[in-house]
Design a protein around this motif. Structure first.
Motif, PDB file in Angstrom:
ATOM      1  N   PHE A   1      42.190  39.592  50.219  1.00 28.59           N
ATOM      2  CA  PHE A   1      41.936  38.502  49.344  1.00 28.59           C
ATOM      3  C   PHE A   1      40.397  38.245  48.897  1.00 28.59           C
ATOM      4  CE2 PHE A   1      40.729  37.431  53.619  1.00 28.59           C
ATOM      5  CZ  PHE A   1      39.656  36.464  53.702  1.00 28.59           C
ATOM      6  N   PHE A   2      40.332  37.477  48.188  1.00 28.61           N
ATOM      7  CA  PHE A   2      38.831  37.023  47.639  1.00 28.61           C
ATOM      8  C   PHE A   2      38.838  35.640  47.365  1.00 28.61           C
ATOM      9  CE2 PHE A   2      40.767  37.553  43.412  1.00 28.61           C
ATOM     10  CZ  PHE A   2      40.336  36.804  42.731  1.00 28.61           C
ATOM     11  N   VAL A   3      37.692  35.069  47.540  1.00 33.96           N
ATOM     12  CA  VAL A   3      37.336  33.637  47.463  1.00 33.96           C
ATOM     13  C   VAL A   3      36.655  33.347  46.501  1.00 33.96           C
ATOM     14  CG1 VAL A   3      36.184  31.538  48.796  1.00 33.96           C
ATOM     15  CG2 VAL A   3      37.786  33.194  49.871  1.00 33.96           C
ATOM     16  N   MET A   4      37.012  32.276  45.520  1.00 34.24           N
ATOM     17  CA  MET A   4      36.022  31.832  44.166  1.00 34.24           C
ATOM     18  C   MET A   4      35.803  30.555  44.237  1.00 34.24           C
ATOM     19  SD  MET A   4      38.441  32.891  41.139  1.00 34.24           S
ATOM     20  CE  MET A   4      40.176  32.300  41.409  1.00 34.24           C
ATOM     21  N   ASP A   5      35.062  29.913  43.295  1.00 30.94           N
ATOM     22  CA  ASP A   5      34.800  28.631  43.248  1.00 30.94           C
ATOM     23  C   ASP A   5      36.000  27.876  42.763  1.00 30.94           C
ATOM     24  OD1 ASP A   5      32.221  27.829  44.080  1.00 30.94           O
ATOM     25  OD2 ASP A   5      31.228  28.296  42.229  1.00 30.94           O
ATOM     26  N   LEU A   6      36.238  26.793  42.856  1.00 32.15           N
ATOM     27  CA  LEU A   6      37.352  26.123  41.879  1.00 32.15           C
ATOM     28  C   LEU A   6      36.612  25.398  40.810  1.00 32.15           C
ATOM     29  CD1 LEU A   6      40.146  24.031  43.480  1.00 32.15           C
ATOM     30  CD2 LEU A   6      38.632  22.798  41.594  1.00 32.15           C
TER      31      LEU A   6
ATOM     32  N   HIS B   1      48.868  44.127  42.221  1.00 32.21           N
ATOM     33  CA  HIS B   1      48.407  43.216  43.212  1.00 32.21           C
ATOM     34  C   HIS B   1      46.888  43.560  43.560  1.00 32.21           C
ATOM     35  CE1 HIS B   1      52.386  41.572  43.627  1.00 32.21           C
ATOM     36  NE2 HIS B   1      52.909  42.738  43.861  1.00 32.21           N
ATOM     37  N   ALA B   2      46.185  43.933  42.588  1.00 33.45           N
ATOM     38  CA  ALA B   2      44.854  44.529  42.815  1.00 33.45           C
ATOM     39  C   ALA B   2      43.667  43.488  42.745  1.00 33.45           C
ATOM     40  CB  ALA B   2      44.632  45.640  42.017  1.00 33.45           C
ATOM     41  N   VAL B   3      43.777  42.671  43.989  1.00 30.06           N
ATOM     42  CA  VAL B   3      42.893  41.409  44.072  1.00 30.06           C
ATOM     43  C   VAL B   3      41.406  42.104  44.025  1.00 30.06           C
ATOM     44  CG1 VAL B   3      44.383  39.926  45.158  1.00 30.06           C
ATOM     45  CG2 VAL B   3      42.943  41.217  46.689  1.00 30.06           C
ATOM     46  N   GLU B   4      41.187  43.245  44.576  1.00 33.66           N
ATOM     47  CA  GLU B   4      39.795  43.931  44.692  1.00 33.66           C
ATOM     48  C   GLU B   4      39.223  43.871  43.046  1.00 33.66           C
ATOM     49  OE1 GLU B   4      42.653  47.289  45.041  1.00 33.66           O
ATOM     50  OE2 GLU B   4      42.499  45.185  45.421  1.00 33.66           O
ATOM     51  N   ARG B   5      40.301  44.256  42.255  1.00 32.99           N
ATOM     52  CA  ARG B   5      39.767  44.989  40.782  1.00 32.99           C
ATOM     53  C   ARG B   5      39.278  43.342  40.099  1.00 32.99           C
ATOM     54  NH1 ARG B   5      40.398  49.144  37.940  1.00 32.99           N
ATOM     55  NH2 ARG B   5      41.105  48.037  35.976  1.00 32.99           N
ATOM     56  N   GLU B   6      40.355  42.320  40.479  1.00 30.36           N
ATOM     57  CA  GLU B   6      40.055  40.912  39.988  1.00 30.36           C
ATOM     58  C   GLU B   6      38.642  40.279  40.335  1.00 30.36           C
ATOM     59  OE1 GLU B   6      43.230  37.864  39.406  1.00 30.36           O
ATOM     60  OE2 GLU B   6      44.059  38.811  41.086  1.00 30.36           O
ATOM     61  N   ALA B   7      38.121  40.533  41.633  1.00 33.79           N
ATOM     62  CA  ALA B   7      36.966  40.272  42.076  1.00 33.79           C
ATOM     63  C   ALA B   7      35.870  40.763  41.298  1.00 33.79           C
ATOM     64  CB  ALA B   7      37.089  40.334  43.667  1.00 33.79           C
ATOM     65  N   ARG B   8      35.927  42.212  41.477  1.00 29.43           N
ATOM     66  CA  ARG B   8      34.856  42.941  40.742  1.00 29.43           C
ATOM     67  C   ARG B   8      34.828  42.738  39.251  1.00 29.43           C
ATOM     68  NH1 ARG B   8      34.835  49.495  39.033  1.00 29.43           N
ATOM     69  NH2 ARG B   8      32.872  49.464  38.449  1.00 29.43           N
TER      70      ARG B   8
ATOM     71  N   SER C   1      52.221  36.435  40.809  1.00 31.45           N
ATOM     72  CA  SER C   1      51.969  37.903  41.473  1.00 31.45           C
ATOM     73  C   SER C   1      51.220  37.693  42.727  1.00 31.45           C
ATOM     74  CB  SER C   1      51.323  39.036  40.519  1.00 31.45           C
ATOM     75  OG  SER C   1      51.003  40.184  40.967  1.00 31.45           O
ATOM     76  N   ASN C   2      50.086  37.279  42.664  1.00 31.49           N
ATOM     77  CA  ASN C   2      49.187  37.082  43.938  1.00 31.49           C
ATOM     78  C   ASN C   2      49.235  35.550  44.381  1.00 31.49           C
ATOM     79  OD1 ASN C   2      48.447  39.762  43.799  1.00 31.49           O
ATOM     80  ND2 ASN C   2      46.810  39.530  42.369  1.00 31.49           N
ATOM     81  N   PRO C   3      49.651  35.006  45.610  1.00 29.45           N
ATOM     82  CA  PRO C   3      49.702  33.889  46.110  1.00 29.45           C
ATOM     83  C   PRO C   3      48.208  33.330  46.011  1.00 29.45           C
ATOM     84  CG  PRO C   3      50.862  35.194  47.501  1.00 29.45           C
ATOM     85  CD  PRO C   3      50.223  36.226  46.610  1.00 29.45           C
ATOM     86  N   THR C   4      48.005  31.970  45.388  1.00 35.26           N
ATOM     87  CA  THR C   4      46.857  31.357  45.026  1.00 35.26           C
ATOM     88  C   THR C   4      46.693  30.183  45.876  1.00 35.26           C
ATOM     89  OG1 THR C   4      46.853  32.606  43.012  1.00 35.26           O
ATOM     90  CG2 THR C   4      45.092  30.994  43.509  1.00 35.26           C
TER      91      THR C   4
ATOM     92  N   ARG D   1      45.320  36.158  47.214  1.00 37.88           N
ATOM     93  CA  ARG D   1      45.364  37.297  47.816  1.00 37.88           C
ATOM     94  C   ARG D   1      46.442  38.145  47.611  1.00 37.88           C
ATOM     95  NH1 ARG D   1      49.005  35.053  53.090  1.00 37.88           N
ATOM     96  NH2 ARG D   1      48.851  37.282  53.593  1.00 37.88           N
ATOM     97  N   LYS D   2      46.406  39.344  48.257  1.00 38.35           N
ATOM     98  CA  LYS D   2      47.952  40.111  48.028  1.00 38.35           C
ATOM     99  C   LYS D   2      48.939  39.523  48.606  1.00 38.35           C
ATOM    100  CE  LYS D   2      45.428  44.773  47.765  1.00 38.35           C
ATOM    101  NZ  LYS D   2      46.141  45.523  46.689  1.00 38.35           N
ATOM    102  N   PRO D   3      50.235  39.528  48.010  1.00 37.11           N
ATOM    103  CA  PRO D   3      51.329  39.102  48.838  1.00 37.11           C
ATOM    104  C   PRO D   3      51.949  39.736  49.876  1.00 37.11           C
ATOM    105  CG  PRO D   3      52.149  39.847  46.781  1.00 37.11           C
ATOM    106  CD  PRO D   3      50.746  40.137  46.734  1.00 37.11           C
ATOM    107  N   PRO D   4      52.245  39.062  51.147  1.00 40.48           N
ATOM    108  CA  PRO D   4      52.742  39.993  52.096  1.00 40.48           C
ATOM    109  C   PRO D   4      53.872  40.679  51.985  1.00 40.48           C
ATOM    110  CG  PRO D   4      53.546  37.644  52.555  1.00 40.48           C
ATOM    111  CD  PRO D   4      52.709  37.681  51.217  1.00 40.48           C
TER     112      PRO D   4
END
Length: 354
Positions: free
Chosen positions: A113-118, A77-84, A49-52, A66-69
Motif C-alpha cells: 500500500f501507499f499513503v498520500m495526502d487527501l 494492482h501495481a500500487v508501487e508504480r502509482e506511488a512512484r 481495482s485497488n481498495p482506497t 492498497r493492492k486487494p487481498p
C-alpha cells in the motif's frame, strides 16, 4: 459510467477489505512525518481495482491505496508504480497528491500500500460538468485539456521516469496485453465483438507512435477540482500509467464525446452548444495547439482501440466479481457493461472499414 450516488463518498470498511488497524498506526508513526493519532478509517465507495481508504486524525486526513487481498492477475494492482509516478510528477509541479510513503511488506495490512495526502476539492461524475452553470462548463473542459497536455509535454527522463516503460510500440503492446488478459480470464466469459477486435486491431496499428508519460485513465472523475474555480488540484488513479503514446492517452480521454452518459459519464448525443460545451473538433484542436502538433490523423483508430481497452478493463472487473476479489461494492454492475462497451468498440472499428 459512474454517478455520485454510486461511487462518491465513503462508508464503513467492507468486510473483505478489513485489516489490522493497530499495525497500520504503528507503520504510520514510523513512516509518515508529523503523524499523530488516533486514527479513524473508512473506505471510499469507488476504487474499482485497488481498495482506497480515508484515514482521519485530529490534525489532518490521508488516503491509503492498497493492492486487494486474494489471488491477483500478474502485473495488475501495481500500487508501487502509482506511488512512484505521483512522487516524481509532484516534484515537477504537476498536480498530484503528496506521497508520504510506500509499504511493500505484506505483513503490515496484508498487501502492499501507499499513503498520500487527501486533497480537498470537487469531483465531477460526468464529462459535461452538469453540476456547474452552462456558462462555466467550457472553462472546466479546458482545464482538463490543459492538464493532460501538460502531462504529455513533461520529459520523462528529466524527472527520473526514463525507465517507467518501454519506448515505442505502446499501442501494439497494449493490444497484446489486454487481448491476453481478456482471453486468459475464463471466469468472465467471451463476447463476439471482443473476439473480432482481438483479431482486427493488431492488423491496423499506426505505423509509429510517440513517447510520453501517459495516465491511462484520464477522465473527469479522476480529477479533483478547486471548490469554486475551474482549476485542477490533483489527478488521481495512476495504476495504468506508463511511458506510452500520448495520442492514445488523449483519445481515451476524448472518448467522452462518443460515449453515452451512463458509460464514463460521456456526452454523446447531447446538444453541446446548448450545454455550453466545445465539440470534439474544437477540443482536439485545443490539445494539438498546446502540444504543438497539426492534428491527430489516426484519432478514429485510437478511439476504437481505447474502447476495446476499456471493455477489457470491464471484463477484468467482471472476472474479479467472479473470483470474489472486486474492490467496489458496485463492481457487478460495472462488469455487466463489458459487452455493451465491446459492441461500441466494434461498431467504431466497422466505421473505419467503410
Amino acid at each position: 459510467m459512474a454517478s455520485a450516488q454510486e461511487f462518491a463518498g465513503t462508508g464503513p470498511v467492507r468486510d473483505q477489505h478489513r485489516f489490522d488497524q493497530a499495525a497500520l498506526e504503528r507503520w504510520m508513526a514510523r513512516n509518515v512525518a508529523g503523524y499523530a493519532g488516533p486514527l479513524t478509517i473508512d473506505q471510499f465507495k469507488g476504487g474499482q481495482s485497488n481498495p482506497t481508504y480515508r484515514l482521519r486524525t485530529p490534525g489532518r486526513s490521508y488516503v491509503l491505496r492498497r493492492k486487494p487481498p486474494g489471488e491477483l492477475i500478474k502485473g495488475a494492482h501495481a500500487v508501487e508504480r502509482e506511488a512512484r509516478v505521483m512522487a516524481a510528477l509532484g516534484q515537477a509541479g504537476f498536480p498530484v497528491p503528496r506521497i508520504h510513503g510506500l509499504c511493500t511488506d505484506d505483513a503490515v495490512i496484508g498487501s502492499w500500500f501507499f499513503v498520500m495526502d487527501l486533497v480537498e476539492g470537487r469531483i465531477f461524475w460526468d464529462a459535461g460538468f452538469s453540476d456547474v452553470a452552462a456558462g462555466e462548463r467550457a472553462a472546466y473542459m479546458d482545464a482538463m485539456n490543459a492538464t493532460l497536455a501538460s502531462l504529455h509535454t513533461i520529459d520523462p527522463a528529466a524527472i527520473g521516469l526514463g525507465d517507467y516503460g518501454k519506448a515505442g510500440g505502446y499501442v501494439a503492446r497494449q493490444v497484446a496485453r489486454w487481448s491476453d488478459q481478456y482471453r486468459s480470464d475464463e471466469l468472465a466469459g467471451r463476447h463476439p465483438a471482443m473476439d473480432q477486435l482481438v483479431d482486427w486491431l493488431p492488423r491496423h496499428l499506426p505505423a509509429a507512435d510517440e513517447v510520453a508519460i501517459t495516465h491511462g485513465d484520464f477522465r473527469a472523475d479522476n480529477l479533483i477540482f478547486h471548490l469554486t474555480e475551474p482549476r485542477v488540484l490533483a489527478v488521481l488513479d495512476w495504476e495504468l500509467s506508463t511511458l506510452g503514446d500520448p495520442l492514445a492517452d488523449f483519445a481515451y480521454h476524448a472518448m467522452m464525446f462518443r460515449m453515452p452518459p451512463d458509460i464514463l459519464g460521456g456526452i454523446a448525443g447531447r446538444d453541446l452548444a446548448a450545454a455550453g460545451l466545445p465539440d470534439e473538433a474544437a477540443y482536439v484542436e485545443a490539445y494539438c495547439r498546446r502540444t504543438g502538433r497539426p492534428g491527430i490523423g489516426n484519432l478514429d483508430f485510437y478511439i476504437a482501440f481505447n474502447m476495446f481497452r476499456f471493455a477489457a478493463i470491464l471484463h477484468g472487473i467482471k472476472g474479479r466479481v467472479a473470483r470474489g476479489t472486486a474492490s467496489s461494492a458496485d463492481a457487478r454492475a460495472m462488469g455487466e457493461r463489458f459487452a455493451r462497451v465491446a459492441d461500441l468498440a466494434w461498431t467504431q472499428a466497422q466505421r473505419l472499414m467503410a
